[in-house]
Design a protein around this motif. Structure first.
Motif, short mmCIF file in Angstrom:
data_model
loop_
_atom_site.label_atom_id
_atom_site.label_comp_id
_atom_site.label_asym_id
_atom_site.label_seq_id
_atom_site.Cartn_x
_atom_site.Cartn_y
_atom_site.Cartn_z
N UNK A 83 0.75 -0.91 0.08
CA UNK A 83 0.24 0.06 -0.10
C UNK A 83 0.42 1.51 -0.04
N UNK A 84 2.41 1.50 0.42
CA UNK A 84 3.22 2.44 0.44
C UNK A 84 3.17 1.94 -1.32
N UNK A 85 3.46 1.77 -1.32
CA UNK A 85 3.66 1.67 -3.50
C UNK A 85 3.08 3.20 -4.31
N UNK A 86 3.79 3.50 -5.21
CA UNK A 86 3.12 3.85 -5.64
C UNK A 86 3.04 3.78 -7.03
N UNK A 87 2.85 4.21 -8.40
CA UNK A 87 2.64 4.29 -9.97
C UNK A 87 4.45 4.71 -10.00
N UNK A 88 4.84 5.53 -9.51
CA UNK A 88 6.15 6.46 -10.41
C UNK A 88 7.12 5.72 -9.68
N UNK A 89 7.05 5.03 -8.84
CA UNK A 89 8.52 4.42 -8.21
C UNK A 89 8.61 3.02 -8.40
N UNK A 90 9.70 2.39 -8.82
CA UNK A 90 10.39 1.72 -8.84
C UNK A 90 10.23 0.26 -8.32
N UNK A 91 10.27 0.38 -6.68
CA UNK A 91 10.85 -0.25 -5.76
C UNK A 91 9.59 -0.46 -5.35
N UNK A 92 9.50 -1.57 -5.26
CA UNK A 92 8.69 -2.48 -4.30
C UNK A 92 8.32 -4.34 -4.18
N UNK A 93 6.97 -4.74 -3.37
CA UNK A 93 7.25 -5.88 -3.12
C UNK A 93 6.28 -6.54 -3.30
N UNK A 94 6.34 -7.56 -3.47
CA UNK A 94 4.64 -7.61 -3.93
C UNK A 94 4.55 -8.84 -2.91
N UNK A 95 3.43 -9.42 -2.33
CA UNK A 95 2.77 -10.72 -1.77
C UNK A 95 1.49 -11.32 -2.43
N UNK A 96 2.16 -13.10 -2.64
CA UNK A 96 0.46 -13.87 -1.80
C UNK A 96 0.15 -14.54 -1.69
N UNK A 97 -0.17 -15.09 -1.20
CA UNK A 97 -1.23 -16.24 -0.61
C UNK A 97 -1.64 -17.60 -1.27
N UNK A 98 -1.43 -18.22 -1.91
CA UNK A 98 -1.79 -19.35 -2.40
C UNK A 98 -2.43 -20.14 -1.81
N UNK A 99 -2.41 -20.76 -0.73
CA UNK A 99 -2.96 -21.20 -0.06
C UNK A 99 -3.69 -21.27 0.99
N UNK A 100 -3.10 -20.02 1.76
CA UNK A 100 -3.48 -19.79 3.11
C UNK A 100 -1.76 -20.67 4.01
N UNK A 101 -1.09 -21.23 3.59
CA UNK A 101 -0.13 -22.51 4.17
C UNK A 101 1.19 -21.29 3.91
N UNK A 102 1.41 -20.86 2.94
CA UNK A 102 2.96 -19.68 3.56
C UNK A 102 2.42 -18.38 2.89
N UNK A 103 3.36 -17.43 2.36
CA UNK A 103 3.09 -16.06 2.21
C UNK A 103 4.38 -15.85 1.37
#
Length: 59
Positions: free
Chosen positions: A9-29
């Motif tokens: 949520x701290x990412x902006x469209x103009x900033x290239x540095x960002x992390x992304x997360x996914x929770x495919x099955x709830x057993x890990x992030x």
């Protein structure tokens, strides 16, 4: 399986540095660098991710 990656949520469209997360099955992030979507990923237990989040949001 197609993953739904969510940007910080701290990412902006103009900033290239960002992390992304996914929770495919709830057993890990999964965590990846948005600049390298096919690169390495961290796989964390949900409890580890929950412990990390308050620290990350302070910085």
């Amino acid at each position: 399986m197609k993953l739904e990656w969510i940007k910080s949520s701290y990412s902006t469209s103009s900033g290239p540095d960002c992390v992304e997360v996914a929770t495919p099955d709830g057993s890990h992030v999964l965590v990846r660098d948005s600049k390298d979507p096919d690169g390495p990923r961290l796989a964390l237990a949900p409890t580890t991710w929950a412990t990390f989040l308050p620290y990350a949001s302070e910085h």
